[in-house]
Motif scaffolding. Structure first.
Motif, PDB file in Angstrom:
ATOM      1  N   ARG A  55       0.736  -1.049  -0.011  1.00  0.00           N
ATOM      2  CA  ARG A  55      -0.075   0.302   0.019  1.00  0.00           C
ATOM      3  C   ARG A  55       0.925   1.147  -0.265  1.00  0.00           C
ATOM      4  O   ARG A  55       1.698   1.391   0.926  1.00  0.00           O
ATOM      5  N   MET A  75      -4.793  -9.007   6.848  1.00  0.00           N
ATOM      6  CA  MET A  75      -5.638  -7.678   6.926  1.00  0.00           C
ATOM      7  C   MET A  75      -6.667  -7.227   5.651  1.00  0.00           C
ATOM      8  O   MET A  75      -5.769  -7.291   4.798  1.00  0.00           O
ATOM      9  N   ALA A 111      -8.258  -4.119   5.009  1.00  0.00           N
ATOM     10  CA  ALA A 111      -8.351  -2.764   5.445  1.00  0.00           C
ATOM     11  C   ALA A 111      -9.235  -1.891   4.719  1.00  0.00           C
ATOM     12  O   ALA A 111     -10.469  -1.843   4.706  1.00  0.00           O
ATOM     13  N   GLY A 157      -5.204   4.393   7.683  1.00  0.00           N
ATOM     14  CA  GLY A 157      -5.725   3.261   7.045  1.00  0.00           C
ATOM     15  C   GLY A 157      -5.416   1.939   7.829  1.00  0.00           C
ATOM     16  O   GLY A 157      -5.443   0.892   7.437  1.00  0.00           O
ATOM     17  N   TYR A 158      -5.199   2.131   9.228  1.00  0.00           N
ATOM     18  CA  TYR A 158      -5.190   0.950  10.194  1.00  0.00           C
ATOM     19  C   TYR A 158      -6.345   0.571  10.649  1.00  0.00           C
ATOM     20  O   TYR A 158      -7.054   1.418  10.957  1.00  0.00           O
ATOM     21  N   ILE A 159      -6.662  -0.541  10.855  1.00  0.00           N
ATOM     22  CA  ILE A 159      -7.765  -1.364  11.389  1.00  0.00           C
ATOM     23  C   ILE A 159      -7.766  -1.109  13.175  1.00  0.00           C
ATOM     24  O   ILE A 159      -6.656  -1.327  13.396  1.00  0.00           O
ATOM     25  N   GLY A 169      -2.238  -3.772  14.365  1.00  0.00           N
ATOM     26  CA  GLY A 169      -0.969  -3.137  13.859  1.00  0.00           C
ATOM     27  C   GLY A 169      -0.378  -3.789  12.687  1.00  0.00           C
ATOM     28  O   GLY A 169      -1.680  -3.981  11.893  1.00  0.00           O
ATOM     29  N   ASP A 170       0.496  -3.457  12.348  1.00  0.00           N
ATOM     30  CA  ASP A 170       0.965  -3.852  10.897  1.00  0.00           C
ATOM     31  C   ASP A 170       1.510  -5.234  10.766  1.00  0.00           C
ATOM     32  O   ASP A 170       2.130  -5.772  11.544  1.00  0.00           O
ATOM     33  N   ALA A 171       0.512  -6.066  10.156  1.00  0.00           N
ATOM     34  CA  ALA A 171       0.639  -7.581  10.127  1.00  0.00           C
ATOM     35  C   ALA A 171       2.051  -8.204   9.612  1.00  0.00           C
ATOM     36  O   ALA A 171       2.797  -8.758  10.205  1.00  0.00           O
ATOM     37  N   GLY A 172       2.482  -7.466   8.524  1.00  0.00           N
ATOM     38  CA  GLY A 172       3.749  -7.872   7.830  1.00  0.00           C
ATOM     39  C   GLY A 172       4.963  -7.566   8.755  1.00  0.00           C
ATOM     40  O   GLY A 172       5.766  -8.213   9.011  1.00  0.00           O
TER      41      GLY A 172
HETATM   42  N1  URA Z   1      -2.253  -3.257   7.124  1.00  0.00           N
HETATM   43  C1  URA Z   1      -2.075  -3.827   8.037  1.00  0.00           C
HETATM   44  O1  URA Z   1      -0.874  -4.519   8.281  1.00  0.00           O
HETATM   45  N2  URA Z   1      -2.576  -3.445   9.143  1.00  0.00           N
HETATM   46  C2  URA Z   1      -3.715  -2.743   8.983  1.00  0.00           C
HETATM   47  O2  URA Z   1      -4.245  -2.314  10.185  1.00  0.00           O
HETATM   48  C3  URA Z   1      -4.088  -2.190   7.778  1.00  0.00           C
HETATM   49  C4  URA Z   1      -3.435  -2.635   6.857  1.00  0.00           C
END
Ligand code: URA
Ligand code: PRP
Length: 209
Positions: A104, A133, A135, A192-194, A199-202
């Motif tokens: 993204r 995710m 989102a 744009g985070y849920i 958090g950031d899954a990656g």
């Molecule tokens: N991507 C993520 O890893 N976490 C989010 O909350 C949104 C997009």
């Protein structure tokens, strides 16, 4: 209109509570993503066709049912989707794996494609796209569009956490694609985070932050 299936199984909900916790280690996070994907796979493959066969047990012939050679592909959206592949492959060892590389753009939140590699007979396969995710839905929607361009006719999306915005976008763009999530969260924040999300899954799978 596509189906949205939210898994309320206690095992999945228990593991998800640990996954969300900011103090969960990278090692445990990675294991949990894989385990949740394995459990979700059980439900998302409920409609696989079966055929009757007869097996000789040590005692007598037994009428059994086995999966009737359905061709499947699991398609992780890189990077974070990779974390879900092992769990699924452990349930379906012969499944083929295609990869869609998307990230993204942090400013526009639009997906940018950097990789696309599918099994050669992808148009004959049903596909399960995996990404922890969902989102805005931009990445999942783009991945579905690429698979449709490649000739795939039946596609499902499996995510661990979905936002209402992402579900809406997917249902508008791809009403034929059923969505499987372990939780539907509240909303997206200004980045744009849920929320509450995880958090950031990656970054949490690969330890990059
Ligand atoms: N991507 C993520 O890893 N976490 C989010 O909350 C949104 C997009
Ligand atoms: C994350 C996540 C999804 C996407 C979801 O990936 O894994 O692919 O964001 O957001 P969307 O629904 O708004 O498109 P990210 O772009 O952070 O890349 P990464 O997996 O490489 O970390």
């Amino acid at each position: 209109m596509s189906k949205v299936c939210v898994f309320d199984h206690p095992l999945i909900q228990h593991k998800l509570s640990i996954l969300r916790d900011k103090s969960t280690s990278v090692k445990e996070f990675r294991e949990l993503v894989s385990e949740i994907a394995m459990l979700m796979c059980y439900e998302a493959t409920r409609d696989l066709p079966l055929e009757e066969i007869t097996v000789e047990t040590p005692v007598a012939p037994a009428k059994c049912r086995r999966i009737s050679g359905k061709k499947l592909a699991v398609v992780p959206i890189l990077r974070a989707g990779l974390g879900m592949v092992d769990g699924i492959v452990s349930m379906m060892p012969n499944v083929k794996v295609g990869h869609v590389g998307l990230f993204r753009d942090p400013a526009t939140l639009e997906p940018v494609k950097y990789y696309f590699k599918m099994p050669p007979d992808i148009e004959e396969r049903d596909a399960i796209i995996v990404d922890p995710m969902l989102a805005t839905g931009g990445s999942a929607s783009a991945a579905v569009a690429f698979l449709k361009e490649a000739g795939v006719k039946h596609i499902k999306l499996m995510s661990i956490i979905g936002a209402p915005e992402g579900v809406k976008r997917m249902q508008e763009d791809h009403p034929d694609v059923d969505i499987y999530v372990a939780a539907l969260d509240d909303h997206l924040n200004e980045h744009g985070y849920i929320v509450p999300g995880l958090g950031d899954a990656g970054d949490r799978i690969f330890g990059t932050k």
